[in-house]
Scaffold this motif. Structure first.
Motif, mmCIF file in Angstrom:
data_model
loop_
_atom_site.group_PDB
_atom_site.id
_atom_site.type_symbol
_atom_site.label_atom_id
_atom_site.label_comp_id
_atom_site.label_asym_id
_atom_site.label_seq_id
_atom_site.Cartn_x
_atom_site.Cartn_y
_atom_site.Cartn_z
ATOM 1 N N LEU A 6 0.822 -1.207 0.227
ATOM 2 C CA LEU A 6 -0.168 -0.101 0.096
ATOM 3 C C LEU A 6 0.905 1.159 0.006
ATOM 4 C CD1 LEU A 6 -2.828 1.318 0.542
ATOM 5 C CD2 LEU A 6 -2.236 1.205 2.927
ATOM 6 N N ARG A 7 0.392 2.225 -0.681
ATOM 7 C CA ARG A 7 1.402 3.571 -0.618
ATOM 8 C C ARG A 7 0.612 4.713 -0.842
ATOM 9 N NH1 ARG A 7 4.040 2.988 -4.980
ATOM 10 N NH2 ARG A 7 3.439 5.124 -6.377
ATOM 11 N N LEU A 8 0.545 5.723 -0.189
ATOM 12 C CA LEU A 8 -0.311 6.692 -0.361
ATOM 13 C C LEU A 8 0.541 7.987 -0.674
ATOM 14 C CD1 LEU A 8 -2.113 5.081 1.596
ATOM 15 C CD2 LEU A 8 -3.024 7.197 2.562
ATOM 16 N N LYS A 61 -2.835 10.610 -4.539
ATOM 17 C CA LYS A 61 -2.784 8.917 -5.465
ATOM 18 C C LYS A 61 -2.569 7.730 -4.295
ATOM 19 C CE LYS A 61 -2.922 9.987 -9.720
ATOM 20 N NZ LYS A 61 -4.050 9.572 -10.794
ATOM 21 N N ILE A 62 -3.702 6.930 -4.025
ATOM 22 C CA ILE A 62 -3.470 5.902 -3.265
ATOM 23 C C ILE A 62 -3.281 4.545 -4.484
ATOM 24 C CG2 ILE A 62 -4.587 4.212 -1.813
ATOM 25 C CD1 ILE A 62 -6.465 6.617 -1.058
ATOM 26 N N PHE A 63 -2.136 3.573 -3.804
ATOM 27 C CA PHE A 63 -1.876 2.663 -4.671
ATOM 28 C C PHE A 63 -2.017 1.272 -3.795
ATOM 29 C CE2 PHE A 63 0.573 6.270 -6.565
ATOM 30 C CZ PHE A 63 0.150 5.827 -7.883
ATOM 31 N N PHE A 64 -2.401 0.327 -4.362
ATOM 32 C CA PHE A 64 -2.524 -1.140 -3.724
ATOM 33 C C PHE A 64 -2.049 -2.014 -4.807
ATOM 34 C CE2 PHE A 64 -4.611 -4.957 -2.636
ATOM 35 C CZ PHE A 64 -4.191 -5.107 -1.155
ATOM 36 N N GLU A 65 -1.024 -2.683 -4.241
ATOM 37 C CA GLU A 65 -0.243 -3.643 -5.305
ATOM 38 C C GLU A 65 0.176 -2.989 -6.439
ATOM 39 O OE1 GLU A 65 -0.832 -8.191 -4.356
ATOM 40 O OE2 GLU A 65 -2.898 -7.403 -5.305
ATOM 41 N N GLY A 66 0.768 -1.760 -6.296
ATOM 42 C CA GLY A 66 1.218 -0.825 -7.491
ATOM 43 C C GLY A 66 0.103 -0.413 -8.470
ATOM 44 N N ALA A 67 -1.071 -0.695 -8.303
ATOM 45 C CA ALA A 67 -2.253 -0.211 -9.108
ATOM 46 C C ALA A 67 -2.770 1.038 -8.522
ATOM 47 C CB ALA A 67 -3.068 -1.104 -9.567
#
Length: 255
Positions: A6-8, A61-67
């Motif tokens: 997960l990345r914010l 942006k929020i990314f989950f498993e790179g998407a």
């Protein structure tokens, strides 16, 4: 595959003039426990709602498993592997403990019209639900009405329902709130067991002893902004964190 689950990136959520979350960035690795802490009104639950799809970001942006997943609805995030518990526990009170978990297991078929009409209470589904209840230690209560469970067992039931989604990321919102010491210890072991299976955990927790004891890293929010990030020791000794929790002047007394 990217180790960051997960990345914010500079995520904000505004409600009119209120900046509930203001340009917050952090990441969570696979199989990691990350504590999200801060004073009341810091923006923690809003962050959870952004990650789980309840809210769409105002910006960032929020990314989950790179998407990129910012703006995806909750059912889509659940299908991708995001499970969640809530601070206020609300089981289907008139259903048994077992059937509560069976309903959660049925999530995988709700998106398909034909499968939604199929018989749902199958022996295989009962067996799978029972195994989840065994995992959280309440299999002996399978036929009890869920609405009559004490809070500690309701928390364990909610954990079983979240695990029924086969999550890659589990969001725990004040899961330890209102529990006795022995219940906290039991639930802490369950969370560590979850992590041992490779499931990442993002938790909101006001009990600092629990948050610091369980988390690999901590993210501190204050008034919607990222205040600090690091190990429990780094956060505990950060004067800005002490000040946010205890007020101005407290940082001068921090050890």
């Amino acid at each position: 595959m990217d180790d960051m689950l997960l990345r914010l990136d500079n995520v904000s959520k505004h409600f009119g003039g209120l900046k509930a979350v203001d340009e917050v960035s952090f990441s969570l690795g696979r199989g990691e426990i990350l504590g999200l802490i801060g004073p009341n009104g810091a923006g923690k639950t809003t962050c959870f709602n952004l990650v789980s799809g309840v809210y769409a970001p105002t910006s960032g942006k929020i990314f989950f498993e790179g998407a990129s997943t910012g703006g995806f609805p909750p059912h889509r995030m659940a299908a991708l592997g995001v499970g969640r518990t809530f601070q206020v526990v609300k089981p289907f009170a008139t259903l048994s403990v077992l059937r509560n978990v069976m309903v959660a297991l049925g999530q995988r078929r709700y998106g398909a019209v034909l499968s939604s009409f199929a018989r749902w209470e199958t022996p295989a589904l009962r067996k799978e639900a029972t195994a989840l209840l065994e995992e959280v230690g309440i299999a002996d209560l399978a036929e009890a009405p869920s609405g009559k469970l004490p809070l500690g067992n309701q928390r364990r039931l909610e954990l079983a329902r979240a695990l029924a989604l086969k999550p890659k990321l589990l969001l725990l919102d004040e899961t330890f709130s209102g529990l006795r010491h022995e219940e906290v210890a039991l639930l802490s072991r369950l969370v560590l067991d979850v992590r041992s299976k490779g499931i990442a955990v993002l938790l909101i927790e006001h009990n600092m002893k629990v948050a610091m004891g369980l988390s690999d890293r901590l993210v501190v929010l204050d008034h919607g902004r990222l205040l600090a990030e690091g190990s429990a020791e780094d956060v505990r000794s950060n004067p800005r964190v002490v000040e946010a929790y205890l007020g101005k002047g407290a940082s001068s007394h921090a050890s």
